[in-house]
Design an enzyme around this catalytic site. Structure first.
Site, PDB file in Angstrom:
ATOM      1  N   LYS A  47       1.253  28.094  55.730  1.00 15.87           N
ATOM      2  CA  LYS A  47       0.753  29.371  56.204  1.00 15.87           C
ATOM      3  C   LYS A  47       0.255  30.183  55.031  1.00 15.87           C
ATOM      4  CE  LYS A  47       3.365  27.933  59.763  1.00 15.87           C
ATOM      5  NZ  LYS A  47       3.941  26.574  59.837  1.00 15.87           N
TER       6      LYS A  47
ATOM      7  N   PHE B 236       6.401  21.328  74.367  1.00 21.01           N
ATOM      8  CA  PHE B 236       5.085  21.966  74.190  1.00 21.01           C
ATOM      9  C   PHE B 236       4.062  20.959  73.671  1.00 21.01           C
ATOM     10  CE2 PHE B 236       1.958  24.843  72.639  1.00 21.01           C
ATOM     11  CZ  PHE B 236       1.637  24.413  71.370  1.00 21.01           C
TER      12      PHE B 236
ATOM     13  N   TYR C  86       8.042  10.152  39.553  1.00 23.79           N
ATOM     14  CA  TYR C  86       9.023  10.192  40.624  1.00 23.79           C
ATOM     15  C   TYR C  86      10.041  11.302  40.379  1.00 23.79           C
ATOM     16  CZ  TYR C  86      12.164   8.642  44.289  1.00 23.79           C
ATOM     17  OH  TYR C  86      12.925   8.595  45.440  1.00 23.79           O
TER      18      TYR C  86
ATOM     19  N   ASP D  52      12.871  33.470  57.016  1.00 25.66           N
ATOM     20  CA  ASP D  52      11.784  32.527  57.284  1.00 25.66           C
ATOM     21  C   ASP D  52      10.541  33.185  56.690  1.00 25.66           C
ATOM     22  OD1 ASP D  52      10.548  30.623  60.094  1.00 25.66           O
ATOM     23  OD2 ASP D  52       9.513  31.271  58.284  1.00 25.66           O
TER      24      ASP D  52
ATOM     25  N   PHE E 255      12.057  30.951  67.091  1.00 20.78           N
ATOM     26  CA  PHE E 255      10.873  30.120  66.882  1.00 20.78           C
ATOM     27  C   PHE E 255      11.277  28.699  67.226  1.00 20.78           C
ATOM     28  CE2 PHE E 255       6.749  29.120  65.988  1.00 20.78           C
ATOM     29  CZ  PHE E 255       6.742  27.893  65.379  1.00 20.78           C
ATOM     30  N   THR E 256      10.321  27.934  67.769  1.00 20.41           N
ATOM     31  CA  THR E 256      10.662  26.644  68.367  1.00 20.41           C
ATOM     32  C   THR E 256      11.385  25.716  67.412  1.00 20.41           C
ATOM     33  OG1 THR E 256       8.450  25.934  67.811  1.00 20.41           O
ATOM     34  CG2 THR E 256       8.792  26.701  70.048  1.00 20.41           C
TER      35      THR E 256
ATOM     36  N   ARG F  71       1.934  30.092  73.993  1.00 22.70           N
ATOM     37  CA  ARG F  71       3.173  30.648  73.452  1.00 22.70           C
ATOM     38  C   ARG F  71       3.870  31.391  74.594  1.00 22.70           C
ATOM     39  NH1 ARG F  71       4.619  28.248  68.757  1.00 22.70           N
ATOM     40  NH2 ARG F  71       4.792  26.860  70.545  1.00 22.70           N
TER      41      ARG F  71
HETATM   42  C1  LIG Z   1       7.570  31.145  61.592  1.00 20.06           C
HETATM   43  C2  LIG Z   1       7.552  29.661  61.457  1.00 20.06           C
HETATM   44  C3  LIG Z   1       6.464  28.906  61.894  1.00 20.06           C
HETATM   45  O1  LIG Z   1       5.393  29.539  62.420  1.00 20.06           O
HETATM   46  C4  LIG Z   1       6.490  27.488  61.765  1.00 20.06           C
HETATM   47  C5  LIG Z   1       5.445  26.654  62.242  1.00 20.06           C
HETATM   48  N1  LIG Z   1       4.478  27.207  62.891  1.00 20.06           N
HETATM   49  C6  LIG Z   1       3.469  26.656  63.536  1.00 20.06           C
HETATM   50  C7  LIG Z   1       3.366  25.166  63.765  1.00 20.06           C
HETATM   51  C8  LIG Z   1       4.088  24.945  65.087  1.00 20.06           C
HETATM   52  C9  LIG Z   1       5.425  24.615  65.082  1.00 20.06           C
HETATM   53  C10 LIG Z   1       6.103  24.498  66.290  1.00 20.06           C
HETATM   54  C11 LIG Z   1       5.456  24.746  67.482  1.00 20.06           C
HETATM   55  O2  LIG Z   1       6.088  24.700  68.682  1.00 20.06           O
HETATM   56  C12 LIG Z   1       4.125  25.075  67.457  1.00 20.06           C
HETATM   57  F1  LIG Z   1       3.510  25.279  68.594  1.00 20.06           F
HETATM   58  C13 LIG Z   1       3.456  25.212  66.250  1.00 20.06           C
HETATM   59  C14 LIG Z   1       2.554  27.548  64.201  1.00 20.06           C
HETATM   60  O3  LIG Z   1       1.513  27.086  64.705  1.00 20.06           O
HETATM   61  O4  LIG Z   1       2.834  28.763  64.242  1.00 20.06           O
HETATM   62  C15 LIG Z   1       7.632  26.909  61.155  1.00 20.06           C
HETATM   63  C16 LIG Z   1       7.737  25.412  60.929  1.00 20.06           C
HETATM   64  O5  LIG Z   1       6.931  25.114  59.821  1.00 20.06           O
HETATM   65  P1  LIG Z   1       6.202  23.703  59.712  1.00 20.06           P
HETATM   66  O6  LIG Z   1       5.171  23.683  60.791  1.00 20.06           O
HETATM   67  O7  LIG Z   1       5.611  23.702  58.320  1.00 20.06           O
HETATM   68  O8  LIG Z   1       7.242  22.660  59.902  1.00 20.06           O
HETATM   69  C17 LIG Z   1       8.679  27.692  60.740  1.00 20.06           C
HETATM   70  N2  LIG Z   1       8.630  29.045  60.901  1.00 20.06           N
END
Ligand SMILES: CC1=C(O)/C(=C\N=C(/Cc2ccc(O)c(F)c2)C(=O)O)C(COP(=O)(O)O)=CN1
Length: 457
Positions: free
Chosen positions: A257, A449, A71, A214, A123-124, A381
């Site tokens: 990623k 979305f 833990y 980021d 970014f969303t 997107r």
């Molecule tokens: C540059 C950035 C990202 O690309 C990102 C995530 N991305 C996704 C998943 C996704 C997120 C939100 C959406 O509306 C979406 F439709 C797709 C993606 O497909 O691109 C996150 C967040 O990182 P988490 O996913 O590990 O929490 C932070 N920063």
């Protein structure tokens, strides 16, 4: 553009199936014409996201077996911490279960109502957490990033005049940090240059404003710096990544990623006081600060993935596979965002479907057509992702109305890329038949979305 020969061979496979046209019509209707609501087993080639969808390596799986599930003070945490410190260069490393969790912690630490957060395109999830904490996001990216045809090497760059104007308007004390994405996802995976990063650092240092990176696809950004920015061609990707981070005060990271992980993330900062504040919050939202919502086995997989992500042959073949798909599609005259980014080929849905008005959501419409044609899941997107203006309640219609063909890492072969290219080209040749779009039948109030449902018009 030849398809790259990968620096790995396949040792394990997962069966996928092309469903029948009838099955796909029924599935899409049941999913409310939102491909994000489709069961994955009814998707043949899944280009919805590169997030968490990579194939892990045998060494990552081996590391999973070594996960220390203690833990507190897990051995796996210290390996995770060392990997982030070595490759990203930040002293204080705080694990979170994924990127948006790091965004939550960071936003709660730094943003107060009335604050303003400038960044290179929204970014969303990032903007959502900024707004949830009372901040207002301001897009300070160069204008060309909003033009899908502007073929510039670093469309992720910050427009320093826009940034200075915001500082002059609201005052530096109202800006807790500049939010810099490398690469810029919503612009089509566009990189930021080292020169621009250095200028942003210099400008913010003069005003005492933090810069938070980021880093989700920062290895891809480093690859583009190496390929495109004079003076960096002889540096290793690993070196360039460290140089990118060295120009910032901290970073949020989705390890789903670049780092080939199926789950995981982190927040890393230089300031010990900010680190302490973040650790206190991570205990509330994620778990103890030495596991942050991840099992020990996940910490191990991320640590190993970080090491693999900066290998030159790995990142080269990753980016070149995307370029291969783009080359085939653009070669047939299909409108895509240029230059091609690191993680996706983005179709310009307004140019692809000029007969579908913005109010009928061309990108959402095109994602449905791609699934019906060949069982391909892509990612909207455009206006659906952009949501509504929090003040006026009106739909936001970003200039980029895109369908993102997002390529998972180490998961698909050239054969799959050719199926996708053939389908996109076929639809483009038949585009005159796609004359109407979709309308909402269900629209959630936040991050619509993911859960929206539509019907065809
Ligand atoms: C540059 C950035 C990202 O690309 C990102 C995530 N991305 C996704 C998943 C996704 C997120 C939100 C959406 O509306 C979406 F439709 C797709 C993606 O497909 O691109 C996150 C967040 O990182 P988490 O996913 O590990 O929490 C932070 N920063």
């Amino acid at each position: 553009m030849r398809h790259p020969a990968e620096p790995w061979r396949i040792k394990s496979v997962e069966p996928i199936r092309l469903t029948s046209p009838d099955e796909r019509r029924a599935a899409l209707s049941a999913a409310g014409y939102n491909v994000g609501l489709l069961p994955a087993e009814l998707v043949y080639i899944d280009l919805y996201t590169d997030s968490g969808t990579s194939a892990m390596s045998d060494r990552q799986w081996a590391a999973v077996m070594l996960g220390d599930e203690s833990y507190a003070g897990s051995r796996s945490f210290y390996r995770f911490e060392a990997a982030v410190r070595d490759h990203y260069g930040y002293e204080h490393v705080i694990p979170t279960h994924q990127g948006r969790a790091a965004e939550n912690i960071l936003s709660r630490c730094l943003i107060r109502p009335g604050h303003h957060v400038p960044g290179n395109m929204y970014f969303t999830t990032t903007r959502e957490h900024q707004e949830l904490n009372g901040g207002t996001f301001h897009d300070v990216i160069v204008d060309e990033a909003h033009d899908p045809t502007a073929d510039l090497p670093f469309k992720g760059n910050v427009d320093l005049t826009k940034l200075q104007q915001l500082i002059d308007k609201v005052g530096a004390e109202q800006i807790p940090y500049v939010s810099l994405a490398a690469t810029v996802n919503m612009a089509g995976g566009q990189p930021i240059s080292m020169a621009n990063l250095a200028e942003v650092r210099e400008l913010t240092r003069r005003h005492g404003i933090l810069v938070i990176l980021d880093a989700a696809r920062a290895v891809e950004n480093a690859w583009f710096v190496k390929q495109r920015e004079p003076g960096w061609g002889e540096r290793t990707v690993a070196d360039i990544l460290r140089e990118i981070c060295a120009l910032t005060d901290g970073a949020t990271m989705s390890a789903k990623k670049d780092s080939f992980a199926n789950i995981g993330g982190w927040l890393a900062v230089r300031d010990p006081r900010l680190a302490e504040q973040a650790r206190n919050l991570v205990v509330v939202y994620e778990g103890l600060h030495t596991y942050g919502g991840m099992a020990g086995r996940d910490l191990e997989a991320v640590a190993q993935g970080i090491e693999e992500s900066v290998r030159e042959d790995s990142i080269r073949t990753r980016v070149e596979q995307v370029a291969y798909l783009a080359g085939r599609i653009a070669g047939a005259g299909v409108p895509i965002v240029r230059p091609v980014g690191g993680h996706a080929v983005c179709l310009d849905a307004t140019a692809f479907l000029p007969s579908v008005p913005r109010e009928e959501f061309p990108a959402q419409t095109l994602t449905c057509a791609l699934y019906l044609d060949a069982g391909i899941r892509s990612c909207e997107r455009g206006a659906v992702s952009a949501g509504r203006d929090p003040v006026t309640g009106e739909n936001r219609y970003p200039s980029l109305e895109l369908v993102r063909l997002t390529i998972p890492r180490r998961a698909y072969t050239q054969g799959h890329m050719d199926v996708v290219a053939d389908s996109v080209i076929r639809l483009y040749e038949q585009r005159e038949t796609l004359r109407s779009g979709v309308e909402f039948t269900h629209e959630p109030s936040t991050l619509r979305f993911f859960q929206s449902r539509f019907r065809p018009l």
